[in-house]
Design a protein around this motif. Structure first.
Motif, PDB file in Angstrom:
ATOM      1  N   THR A   4      75.012  21.024  27.787  1.00 56.76           N
ATOM      2  CA  THR A   4      75.317  22.439  28.000  1.00 56.76           C
ATOM      3  C   THR A   4      74.956  22.873  29.411  1.00 56.76           C
ATOM      4  O   THR A   4      75.726  23.570  30.093  1.00 56.76           O
ATOM      5  CB  THR A   4      74.564  23.307  26.977  1.00 56.76           C
ATOM      6  OG1 THR A   4      74.990  22.960  25.661  1.00 56.76           O
ATOM      7  CG2 THR A   4      74.836  24.788  27.224  1.00 56.76           C
ATOM      8  N   GLN A   5      73.795  22.455  29.875  1.00 57.39           N
ATOM      9  CA  GLN A   5      73.381  22.805  31.240  1.00 57.39           C
ATOM     10  C   GLN A   5      74.334  22.202  32.272  1.00 57.39           C
ATOM     11  O   GLN A   5      74.670  22.846  33.272  1.00 57.39           O
ATOM     12  CB  GLN A   5      71.952  22.320  31.488  1.00 57.39           C
ATOM     13  CG  GLN A   5      70.895  23.113  30.730  1.00 57.39           C
ATOM     14  CD  GLN A   5      69.522  22.487  30.846  1.00 57.39           C
ATOM     15  OE1 GLN A   5      69.385  21.263  30.887  1.00 57.39           O
ATOM     16  NE2 GLN A   5      68.483  23.323  30.878  1.00 57.39           N
ATOM     17  N   LEU A   6      74.774  20.986  32.023  1.00 56.27           N
ATOM     18  CA  LEU A   6      75.715  20.350  32.940  1.00 56.27           C
ATOM     19  C   LEU A   6      77.049  21.093  32.955  1.00 56.27           C
ATOM     20  O   LEU A   6      77.661  21.269  34.012  1.00 56.27           O
ATOM     21  CB  LEU A   6      75.926  18.887  32.546  1.00 56.27           C
ATOM     22  CG  LEU A   6      74.700  17.979  32.595  1.00 56.27           C
ATOM     23  CD1 LEU A   6      75.078  16.551  32.233  1.00 56.27           C
ATOM     24  CD2 LEU A   6      74.034  18.021  33.963  1.00 56.27           C
ATOM     25  N   GLU A   7      77.498  21.538  31.776  1.00 55.93           N
ATOM     26  CA  GLU A   7      78.735  22.317  31.709  1.00 55.93           C
ATOM     27  C   GLU A   7      78.589  23.623  32.486  1.00 55.93           C
ATOM     28  O   GLU A   7      79.535  24.060  33.154  1.00 55.93           O
ATOM     29  CB  GLU A   7      79.082  22.611  30.251  1.00 55.93           C
ATOM     30  CG  GLU A   7      79.555  21.386  29.488  1.00 55.93           C
ATOM     31  CD  GLU A   7      79.742  21.659  28.010  1.00 55.93           C
ATOM     32  OE1 GLU A   7      79.261  22.719  27.541  1.00 55.93           O
ATOM     33  OE2 GLU A   7      80.354  20.820  27.320  1.00 55.93           O
ATOM     34  N   TYR A   8      77.414  24.234  32.424  1.00 55.15           N
ATOM     35  CA  TYR A   8      77.195  25.500  33.118  1.00 55.15           C
ATOM     36  C   TYR A   8      77.236  25.323  34.632  1.00 55.15           C
ATOM     37  O   TYR A   8      77.827  26.142  35.346  1.00 55.15           O
ATOM     38  CB  TYR A   8      75.849  26.097  32.699  1.00 55.15           C
ATOM     39  CG  TYR A   8      75.812  26.637  31.284  1.00 55.15           C
ATOM     40  CD1 TYR A   8      76.952  26.702  30.495  1.00 55.15           C
ATOM     41  CD2 TYR A   8      74.597  27.075  30.720  1.00 55.15           C
ATOM     42  CE1 TYR A   8      76.910  27.193  29.203  1.00 55.15           C
ATOM     43  CE2 TYR A   8      74.552  27.573  29.416  1.00 55.15           C
ATOM     44  CZ  TYR A   8      75.701  27.623  28.667  1.00 55.15           C
ATOM     45  OH  TYR A   8      75.656  28.102  27.378  1.00 55.15           O
ATOM     46  N   ILE A   9      76.602  24.255  35.155  1.00 55.76           N
ATOM     47  CA  ILE A   9      76.599  24.101  36.615  1.00 55.76           C
ATOM     48  C   ILE A   9      77.987  23.730  37.130  1.00 55.76           C
ATOM     49  O   ILE A   9      78.372  24.132  38.229  1.00 55.76           O
ATOM     50  CB  ILE A   9      75.531  23.081  37.095  1.00 55.76           C
ATOM     51  CG1 ILE A   9      75.837  21.674  36.576  1.00 55.76           C
ATOM     52  CG2 ILE A   9      74.135  23.536  36.709  1.00 55.76           C
ATOM     53  CD1 ILE A   9      74.921  20.605  37.189  1.00 55.76           C
ATOM     54  N   VAL A  10      78.746  22.985  36.341  1.00 57.23           N
ATOM     55  CA  VAL A  10      80.115  22.672  36.729  1.00 57.23           C
ATOM     56  C   VAL A  10      80.961  23.947  36.761  1.00 57.23           C
ATOM     57  O   VAL A  10      81.766  24.158  37.678  1.00 57.23           O
ATOM     58  CB  VAL A  10      80.742  21.636  35.770  1.00 57.23           C
ATOM     59  CG1 VAL A  10      82.252  21.538  35.988  1.00 57.23           C
ATOM     60  CG2 VAL A  10      80.092  20.277  35.960  1.00 57.23           C
ATOM     61  N   ALA A  11      80.753  24.820  35.777  1.00 59.59           N
ATOM     62  CA  ALA A  11      81.498  26.079  35.723  1.00 59.59           C
ATOM     63  C   ALA A  11      81.177  26.967  36.926  1.00 59.59           C
ATOM     64  O   ALA A  11      82.073  27.580  37.510  1.00 59.59           O
ATOM     65  CB  ALA A  11      81.187  26.812  34.426  1.00 59.59           C
ATOM     66  N   THR A  31      72.156  34.204  29.778  1.00 60.29           N
ATOM     67  CA  THR A  31      71.975  32.908  29.111  1.00 60.29           C
ATOM     68  C   THR A  31      72.318  31.765  30.049  1.00 60.29           C
ATOM     69  O   THR A  31      71.572  30.781  30.179  1.00 60.29           O
ATOM     70  CB  THR A  31      72.856  32.827  27.852  1.00 60.29           C
ATOM     71  OG1 THR A  31      72.434  33.818  26.927  1.00 60.29           O
ATOM     72  CG2 THR A  31      72.735  31.450  27.198  1.00 60.29           C
ATOM     73  N   LEU A  32      73.455  31.881  30.725  1.00 61.86           N
ATOM     74  CA  LEU A  32      73.869  30.837  31.657  1.00 61.86           C
ATOM     75  C   LEU A  32      72.879  30.706  32.810  1.00 61.86           C
ATOM     76  O   LEU A  32      72.468  29.591  33.170  1.00 61.86           O
ATOM     77  CB  LEU A  32      75.275  31.149  32.177  1.00 61.86           C
ATOM     78  CG  LEU A  32      75.863  30.168  33.195  1.00 61.86           C
ATOM     79  CD1 LEU A  32      77.321  29.831  32.869  1.00 61.86           C
ATOM     80  CD2 LEU A  32      75.795  30.748  34.606  1.00 61.86           C
ATOM     81  N   SER A  33      72.479  31.835  33.376  1.00 63.06           N
ATOM     82  CA  SER A  33      71.547  31.819  34.511  1.00 63.06           C
ATOM     83  C   SER A  33      70.212  31.200  34.123  1.00 63.06           C
ATOM     84  O   SER A  33      69.621  30.421  34.888  1.00 63.06           O
ATOM     85  CB  SER A  33      71.331  33.235  35.039  1.00 63.06           C
ATOM     86  OG  SER A  33      72.539  33.784  35.517  1.00 63.06           O
ATOM     87  N   MET A  34      69.733  31.538  32.925  1.00 65.09           N
ATOM     88  CA  MET A  34      68.448  31.014  32.466  1.00 65.09           C
ATOM     89  C   MET A  34      68.493  29.503  32.299  1.00 65.09           C
ATOM     90  O   MET A  34      67.573  28.787  32.704  1.00 65.09           O
ATOM     91  CB  MET A  34      68.057  31.674  31.140  1.00 65.09           C
ATOM     92  CG  MET A  34      66.721  31.185  30.587  1.00 65.09           C
ATOM     93  SD  MET A  34      66.353  31.921  28.983  1.00 65.09           S
ATOM     94  CE  MET A  34      67.675  31.219  27.981  1.00 65.09           C
ATOM     95  N   GLN A  35      69.582  28.987  31.726  1.00 61.22           N
ATOM     96  CA  GLN A  35      69.699  27.550  31.512  1.00 61.22           C
ATOM     97  C   GLN A  35      69.815  26.790  32.836  1.00 61.22           C
ATOM     98  O   GLN A  35      69.235  25.705  32.991  1.00 61.22           O
ATOM     99  CB  GLN A  35      70.919  27.256  30.632  1.00 61.22           C
ATOM    100  CG  GLN A  35      70.743  27.636  29.185  1.00 61.22           C
ATOM    101  CD  GLN A  35      69.627  26.858  28.517  1.00 61.22           C
ATOM    102  OE1 GLN A  35      69.428  25.669  28.793  1.00 61.22           O
ATOM    103  NE2 GLN A  35      68.873  27.523  27.650  1.00 61.22           N
ATOM    104  N   ILE A  36      70.532  27.363  33.795  1.00 60.77           N
ATOM    105  CA  ILE A  36      70.643  26.717  35.101  1.00 60.77           C
ATOM    106  C   ILE A  36      69.297  26.727  35.814  1.00 60.77           C
ATOM    107  O   ILE A  36      68.899  25.739  36.439  1.00 60.77           O
ATOM    108  CB  ILE A  36      71.727  27.403  35.954  1.00 60.77           C
ATOM    109  CG1 ILE A  36      73.112  27.135  35.355  1.00 60.77           C
ATOM    110  CG2 ILE A  36      71.675  26.911  37.405  1.00 60.77           C
ATOM    111  CD1 ILE A  36      74.257  27.800  36.073  1.00 60.77           C
ATOM    112  N   GLN A  37      68.576  27.838  35.688  1.00 57.24           N
ATOM    113  CA  GLN A  37      67.251  27.915  36.305  1.00 57.24           C
ATOM    114  C   GLN A  37      66.306  26.878  35.696  1.00 57.24           C
ATOM    115  O   GLN A  37      65.530  26.240  36.406  1.00 57.24           O
ATOM    116  CB  GLN A  37      66.669  29.319  36.122  1.00 57.24           C
ATOM    117  CG  GLN A  37      65.340  29.516  36.846  1.00 57.24           C
ATOM    118  CD  GLN A  37      64.838  30.942  36.743  1.00 57.24           C
ATOM    119  OE1 GLN A  37      65.562  31.844  36.336  1.00 57.24           O
ATOM    120  NE2 GLN A  37      63.577  31.153  37.103  1.00 57.24           N
TER     121      GLN A  37
END
Length: 315
Positions: A4-11, A31-37
């Motif tokens: 999921t984190q990898l999908e977020y950074i690619v997005a 949610t996205l920002s927190m996971q990337i952080q």
């Protein structure tokens, strides 16, 4: 580290924007920002420079995102293998298709494809060539159906067929009396063109060498939004337009009498299935490709690349 984190950074790398990336991933921005952080803290490295707008991927982040794309692609490859073993193809396939192709190609294969693959949801959007390229780079679509060659870095092209270009001529036009026409037979001042933004327009400009005559501007006086509009304009006015071969298949006998082929080698346009270099859903796309090829009229299947008219996409 999670998929999921990898999908977020690619997005985020695709969209250059946290809010758009969140919408693409169907989550809230916090949610996205927190996971990337969390991922950045785990790796002890900054993947994105948030002080810049649009968001920039750091040098180290570019390497991480590149590896993330490979990991996600391999995950989807495993899913493909599982589907193949089960003998079932399923999932969603999102396709972009150019307007000068959509109304003529889609009806040929959509029904058969849906019947043969009931577990594949096909989502199709009409987009310009530039929009398809951008959507592929941002991961918003899985593939595009458009005219090539594009010569775009990172974009893979799989030619499907070659479509002949045909003149549609008014009865009172001098070209109407000819059995075959040459590009030089077409009066640029009486040529009806699509509006700016269509790749088909650029091909006709190249075919008829209109760039040499742009100072007069007469050939650009009339611009339409669709091929059907161009044909109707010719029906009620003097003039000529150029249409792709698929657009002639459902013409009436009267309409077909206005068609004039170009002298051999006839000009053609190359229609391809295009993907991002790191594309996934290979099995689904192979099924789509085969369905399209199976649905093509025999004559179009025999067309060759000789006479290919180049594109001129403005940058």
């Amino acid at each position: 580290m999670t998929f999921t984190q990898l999908e977020y950074i690619v997005a985020v790398d695709n969209t250059r924007h946290f809010a758009r990336a969140a919408a693409q991933c169907f989550v809230t921005q916090p949610t996205l920002s927190m996971q990337i952080q969390k991922l950045e803290e785990e790796l002890e490295i900054k993947i994105f420079d948030r002080s810049r707008q649009p968001v920039l991927t750091t040098d180290a982040g570019k390497e991480i995102v590149a590896q993330a794309r490979k990991i996600l692609a391999e995950r989807h490859a495993i899913e493909d293998i599982i589907q193949l073993q089960k003998g079932v193809l399923q999932g969603q396939l999102t396709i972009g298709i150019i307007p000068t192709l959509a109304p003529y190609l889609l009806p040929l294969f959509i029904h058969t494809f849906s019947k043969k693959y009931p577990n594949i949801k096909l989502v199709v959007s009409e987009l310009t060539t530039k929009d398809i390229i951008a959507a592929l780079r941002e991961g918003r679509i899985d593939a595009g159906l458009l005219v090539t060659p594009l010569q775009e870095p990172g974009i893979m092209e799989q030619p499907l067929f070659y479509e002949e270009l045909v003149a549609y001529v008014a009865k009172n036009n001098k070209a109407y009396k000819k059995q075959y026409v040459l590009a030089t037979d077409i009066d640029a001042g009486k040529l009806w063109l699509l509006e700016e933004g269509h790749c088909f327009r650029s091909q006709i400009v190249n075919l008829c060498e209109l760039r040499k005559q742009t100072k007069e501007g007469a050939q650009f006086e009339y611009e339409a939004g669709s091929i059907e509009t161009l044909r109707r304009l010719v029906d009620v006015n003097d003039g000529v337009t150029i249409i792709p071969e698929l657009a002639t298949l459902d013409m009436t006998v009267r309409q077909q009498s206005h068609l004039r082929n170009f002298k051999a080698p006839a000009p053609v346009r190359e229609v391809s299935l295009v993907t991002n270099r790191n594309y996934v859903k290979r099995r689904l796309l192979q099924a789509l490709q085969q369905s399209i090829l199976d649905a093509l009229p025999p004559k179009i299947k025999k067309n060759k690349s000789k006479g290919l008219v180049p594109l001129s996409l403005s940058r």
